[in-house]
Design an enzyme around this catalytic site. Structure first.
Site, mmCIF file in Angstrom:
data_model
loop_
_atom_site.group_PDB
_atom_site.id
_atom_site.type_symbol
_atom_site.label_atom_id
_atom_site.label_comp_id
_atom_site.label_asym_id
_atom_site.label_seq_id
_atom_site.Cartn_x
_atom_site.Cartn_y
_atom_site.Cartn_z
ATOM 1 N N ASP A 84 -1.115 3.376 -3.582
ATOM 2 C CA ASP A 84 -1.654 2.922 -2.303
ATOM 3 C C ASP A 84 -3.124 2.533 -2.414
ATOM 4 O O ASP A 84 -3.900 3.158 -3.136
ATOM 5 C CB ASP A 84 -1.516 4.029 -1.255
ATOM 6 C CG ASP A 84 -0.067 4.425 -1.029
ATOM 7 O OD1 ASP A 84 0.421 5.278 -1.785
ATOM 8 O OD2 ASP A 84 0.564 3.877 -0.111
ATOM 9 N N ARG A 85 -3.489 1.508 -1.665
ATOM 10 C CA ARG A 85 -4.886 1.092 -1.625
ATOM 11 C C ARG A 85 -5.714 2.031 -0.754
ATOM 12 O O ARG A 85 -6.785 2.485 -1.169
ATOM 13 C CB ARG A 85 -4.994 -0.339 -1.090
ATOM 14 C CG ARG A 85 -6.427 -0.809 -0.915
ATOM 15 C CD ARG A 85 -6.514 -2.203 -0.324
ATOM 16 N NE ARG A 85 -7.888 -2.615 -0.137
ATOM 17 C CZ ARG A 85 -8.266 -3.768 0.405
ATOM 18 N NH1 ARG A 85 -7.336 -4.627 0.817
ATOM 19 N NH2 ARG A 85 -9.544 -4.069 0.553
#
Length: 373
Positions: A84-85
């Site tokens: 995930d960013r």
């Protein structure tokens, strides 16, 4: 209803809908992911493994920056999983450095990410190599009362014992579901469109295939077949990528009790098809149901086959391990481990109505939508 709208219909839940609502990913530190390889780099070889912590940036960007800083072709940098960013994540990257010295530690640092450890290994780090991911998530609940703690513990126990549907999470479909939409437009274009860039093509195909799997899994739940699979269904062995085909109804009677026991113990999981070329591996009633689903989505299934995707099977259930729940109103903290390829957001949706504070438009994320506020 358009094909996109059909794929984005709400997905069935295994547990009764929760009345609790809350938000997660209010800050990157509230969503922590740590990758577990399942083995240690050996300390020698032409591949340099890097243990990297990143915050607020995505895996592909870090890989590109590593290639640039090390003076390598992008293909010489690999990783096992996309993380995930909007999170704090720790994962392994790999640089192919045959006959070359290790880059200096100062050389391999960037804004939002840092190298915590490095070690040589004789083999390249390939996609999907890692065994699992450990999550630490912090959520803020909208409302609560004196019974909230007991309710959370009871629901959490059900999740840890029974497991949850192994849906692909909204991250798989891109921001506001754009990867799914673009994938459909490209695959079904008439006349055919020019192929996209390799990276876009991979993301779009994955989004479309994942949306189809989610529809199959949702159908299984609605028909009461999620944990009571039809005779002839395929099964996945817990902790592995191996699966085996079940037996037809006449053959399965003697083994039905054993299969149910293994399902309850978490040793086995029912498995469903990921669209692609090849013969369905199920038999009997299960094969008929899978064939009917395949026929119902025939244009899309055939389009994925034409792109060279091979038929695979994915577990319909995921079981969290190393679990812990802490409640200190209004904050809920969850710790758990999931096998690689599983989505923490798909676990959250069975616990409560969870909103992703970083997701702008929930209505376009392939059926996994947040509640109205």
């Amino acid at each position: 209803m358009t094909l996109l709208e059909q794929l984005q219909q709400p997905l069935a839940k295994a547990l009764p809908v929760s009345s609790l609502q809350g938000s997660y990913r209010l800050a990157a530190r509230d969503f922590v992911v740590e990758e577990t390889l399942g083995f240690e780099p050996e300390g020698q070889g032409e591949h340099l493994y890097l243990w990297i912590e990143k915050t607020g940036t995505n895996t592909v960007f870090v890989a590109q920056e590593l290639a640039r800083k090390a003076g390598l072709h992008p293909a010489a940098v690999s990783y096992s999983g996309l993380k995930d960013r909007h999170a704090v994540t720790r994962q392994w990257f790999c640089l192919h450095l045959p006959g070359k010295a290790d880059p200096g530690s100062e050389q391999l640092q960037g804004d939002g990410w840092q190298v915590l450890r490095s070690a040589r290994h004789p083999r390249k780090l390939k996609r999907g190599t890692h065994r699992s991911n450990h999550f630490t998530l912090r959520l803020e609940l909208d409302a609560y009362n004196t019974s909230t703690a007991d309710w959370l513990q009871e629901r959490w126990q059900s999740i840890c014992t029974q497991g949850v549907p192994n849906y692909f999470g909204p991250q798989r479909f891109g921001l506001q579901g754009n990867n799914l939409q673009r994938g459909l437009e490209w695959l079904l274009a008439d006349p055919p469109q020019k192929p996209p860039r390799r990276q876009d093509k991979s993301l779009w195909l994955s989004a479309v295939r994942s949306a189809l799997f989610n529809r199959w899994l949702s159908q299984c739940i609605e028909q009461g077949q999620w944990l009571n699979p039809l005779p002839g269904s395929c099964f996945n062995l817990q902790g592995t990528r191996s699966y085996f085909a079940g037996e037809s109804e006449s053959q399965q009677q003697a083994q039905q009790q054993t299969l149910q026991q293994r399902l309850q113990q978490g040793d086995l999981h029912p498995a469903g098809p990921l669209a692609g070329r090849g013969k369905l591996q199920s038999c009997g009633e299960a094969a008929l149901a899978e064939a009917a689903f395949q026929e119902n989505w025939k244009p899309l299934w055939q389009a994925l086959e034409a792109q060279g995707l091979q038929l695979e099977y994915r577990p319909l259930r995921m079981l969290p391990t190393e679990t812990q729940l802490q409640w200190q109103a209004p904050w809920l903290t969850l710790d758990f481990t999931l096998p690689s390829g599983c989505f923490a957001t798909s676990l959250l949706r069975e616990l409560l109505e969870a909103r992703d504070a970083m997701q702008v438009d929930y209505a376009k994320v392939s059926g996994i939508s947040a509640p109205e506020s």
